[in-house]
Scaffold this motif. Sequence first.
Motif, PDB file in Angstrom:
ATOM      1  N   ASP A   1       0.853  -1.193   0.000  1.00  0.00           N
ATOM      2  CA  ASP A   1       0.000   0.000   0.000  1.00  0.00           C
ATOM      3  C   ASP A   1       0.887   1.241   0.000  1.00  0.00           C
ATOM      4  O   ASP A   1       1.539   1.559   1.005  1.00  0.00           O
ATOM      5  N   VAL A   2       0.922   1.935  -1.138  1.00  0.00           N
ATOM      6  CA  VAL A   2       1.684   3.187  -1.259  1.00  0.00           C
ATOM      7  C   VAL A   2       0.752   4.336  -1.644  1.00  0.00           C
ATOM      8  O   VAL A   2       1.188   5.341  -2.199  1.00  0.00           O
ATOM      9  N   SER A   3      -0.525   4.188  -1.366  1.00  0.00           N
ATOM     10  CA  SER A   3      -1.511   5.198  -1.747  1.00  0.00           C
ATOM     11  C   SER A   3      -1.303   6.488  -0.962  1.00  0.00           C
ATOM     12  O   SER A   3      -0.689   6.505   0.097  1.00  0.00           O
TER      13      SER A   3
ATOM     14  N   LYS B   1      -2.239  -7.845  -3.482  1.00  0.00           N
ATOM     15  CA  LYS B   1      -2.943  -6.562  -3.381  1.00  0.00           C
ATOM     16  C   LYS B   1      -1.941  -5.421  -3.541  1.00  0.00           C
ATOM     17  O   LYS B   1      -0.976  -5.320  -2.787  1.00  0.00           O
ATOM     18  N   PHE B   2      -2.189  -4.554  -4.541  1.00  0.00           N
ATOM     19  CA  PHE B   2      -1.322  -3.404  -4.795  1.00  0.00           C
ATOM     20  C   PHE B   2      -2.183  -2.152  -4.820  1.00  0.00           C
ATOM     21  O   PHE B   2      -3.018  -1.972  -5.710  1.00  0.00           O
ATOM     22  N   LEU B   3      -1.989  -1.290  -3.832  1.00  0.00           N
ATOM     23  CA  LEU B   3      -2.781  -0.074  -3.685  1.00  0.00           C
ATOM     24  C   LEU B   3      -1.876   1.133  -3.918  1.00  0.00           C
ATOM     25  O   LEU B   3      -0.952   1.389  -3.137  1.00  0.00           O
ATOM     26  N   ALA B   4      -2.131   1.870  -4.984  1.00  0.00           N
ATOM     27  CA  ALA B   4      -1.290   3.016  -5.330  1.00  0.00           C
ATOM     28  C   ALA B   4      -2.126   4.224  -5.758  1.00  0.00           C
ATOM     29  O   ALA B   4      -1.677   5.057  -6.540  1.00  0.00           O
ATOM     30  N   SER B   5      -3.326   4.337  -5.245  1.00  0.00           N
ATOM     31  CA  SER B   5      -4.196   5.462  -5.588  1.00  0.00           C
ATOM     32  C   SER B   5      -3.666   6.765  -4.999  1.00  0.00           C
ATOM     33  O   SER B   5      -2.874   6.763  -4.055  1.00  0.00           O
TER      34      SER B   5
END
Length: 584
Positions: A97-99, A118-122
């Motif tokens: 998670d780098v959002s 799971k890759f969260l970059a929003s």
Amino acid sequence: MERLLKMARASGSLDLSNRNLREVPPQVYKLLECVGQDEKWWELVDLHRLVLAHNKIKLLSQELGNLVSVVVLNISYNELESLPESIGMLTSLKTLDVSHNAILELPVEIGNLASLVKFLASNNQIKELPSTIGLCVDLAELKLSNNGLTFLPDQLASCSRLISLSIEGNKITGFPSSLFHSLGNLTELNAGKNAITELPEEIGNLTRLLRLDLHQNKIKSIPSSLVNCSMLVEAYFGDNLLSSLPNEIGNLQSLLTFDLHGNQLSEFPVSACSMRLSVLDLSNNNLSGLPPELGFMGSLRKLVLTGNPLRTLRTSLVTGSTPALLKYLRDRSTAEDGNIFGMNIQEQVVQAARAAVSSKALSLSDKNLDHVPPAVWESCDLVQLDLAKNCIQELPPEMSMCTSMEALILADNKIQEWPGSVFASLPNLKHLNLARNPIVALPPGAFSAVSNLQLLDLSGVVAQLPPPPCLSLMTGLQELRLMRTQMAAIPWDLPRMSSLRILDLSQNNISVLPQASLLSSFITLEELDLTDNNLSTLPPQLGYLEPTLRKLKVDGNPLRSIRRGILERGTKELLQYLHGKLPQ
């Protein structure tokens, strides 16, 4: 800090969120090399979970690659502008998670994360997704909303296990032709607020799609292949350039929410009236009228029509209640077959049955009927039947002949016994509304006869629910309404309903929510209504639902542990607050 590091060496989990950090403490990268004299080396464990969220970190060291055992890495809500190439050495990583940072570019080494799920970059400034993303073959959830993306790489098609893809708020103009050929497992596609002009026919390959959000684009037409997405429940096409709908759209029989506001539609096709929608938004289009057949969509709870040049409907109907408008349309449909004024009840039933021949939907609501008329089972191919607001006390065995029935509305009648034998003969039944009937008892096997339901409304039915695991027998149930049922406790099998999206438990006597382990099982829940109960506190574990739960209602409870200001900020803020209260 030393105490936290010591605990991390014993537990394998380190949470340094909300500590105003400007950099990652160097000891974190060499956690097992900084062992205290009172620590036993054989009791130490590798770090597998690292949370650095809500700080002011601007840079990650290349030493990040030392943490090869990390499975969960959360660096969201910081000030990062880049990720180190060494992140590719974290081959055990499953969640990244780098959002909510300021990342401009993702390193190509991201493709080395073969275990990533799971890759969260929003909410970054990413302008291009590296082609190496296609090497992350286990990827199930990818969120890239609110970046600067202009296209998706063809290699993304290699992520065939992808379940959820969110690219809202970018500058994407279209989808790669190969993308939808291999993403057959996709259940959620969120591509709103882009510049998409056309949908490929291959979108019909997404046969498991449940939620499609394409609002605020430049789409001019919906491909007819969309009807192959037979499991679709929600479709958002608001603020596009649609001038018509495909005639085949009525085949989307699982669709509950259809948002078409802000388009250029001049008509709503008669073929679409066979759908069983709950919400239909047609506001701000070019509609001058509506087909009378729409009045027979008995499942419709909310119809929005404002902002149309409607000339055949009074303003009071357009802005009034949906049931009144539907009744007007039904009456108009019947009037077109003959004058309904002065008809007795039997003549009205005959006229309604004639109108149902083409629509497959028969509406006999509010007719003061004390029994189900034979016209129901004589029309054996009926798909939808609305008998609400009558005086019916039982369902006759002849209704077992209606094997095509998919939606049955029996709200506000006088049914006292659960008609299990009739329900058992309706294998296609998906929507059942028995709200506000004086049902005395629900037998232990009541729900086994309706195991294929997608919507069940028992609001106002005070009969006690059968003991668990009765509810979990309905494995495909997506909407459950148990408002005003005198419920004092939530059944333990309720969170195990893996398809449940909408749950209404308002106006009951619930004073405590299920234990933490059960609450975290509500992974598909999008709306939860707990208004007007006896809850004095909300467990922090509700915060686990923040990724999916979009609407949480808790008004009317004697909550003492949460300030009113937090409750008034809305669902997202409340869930984030509760998540922050979770034990470290």
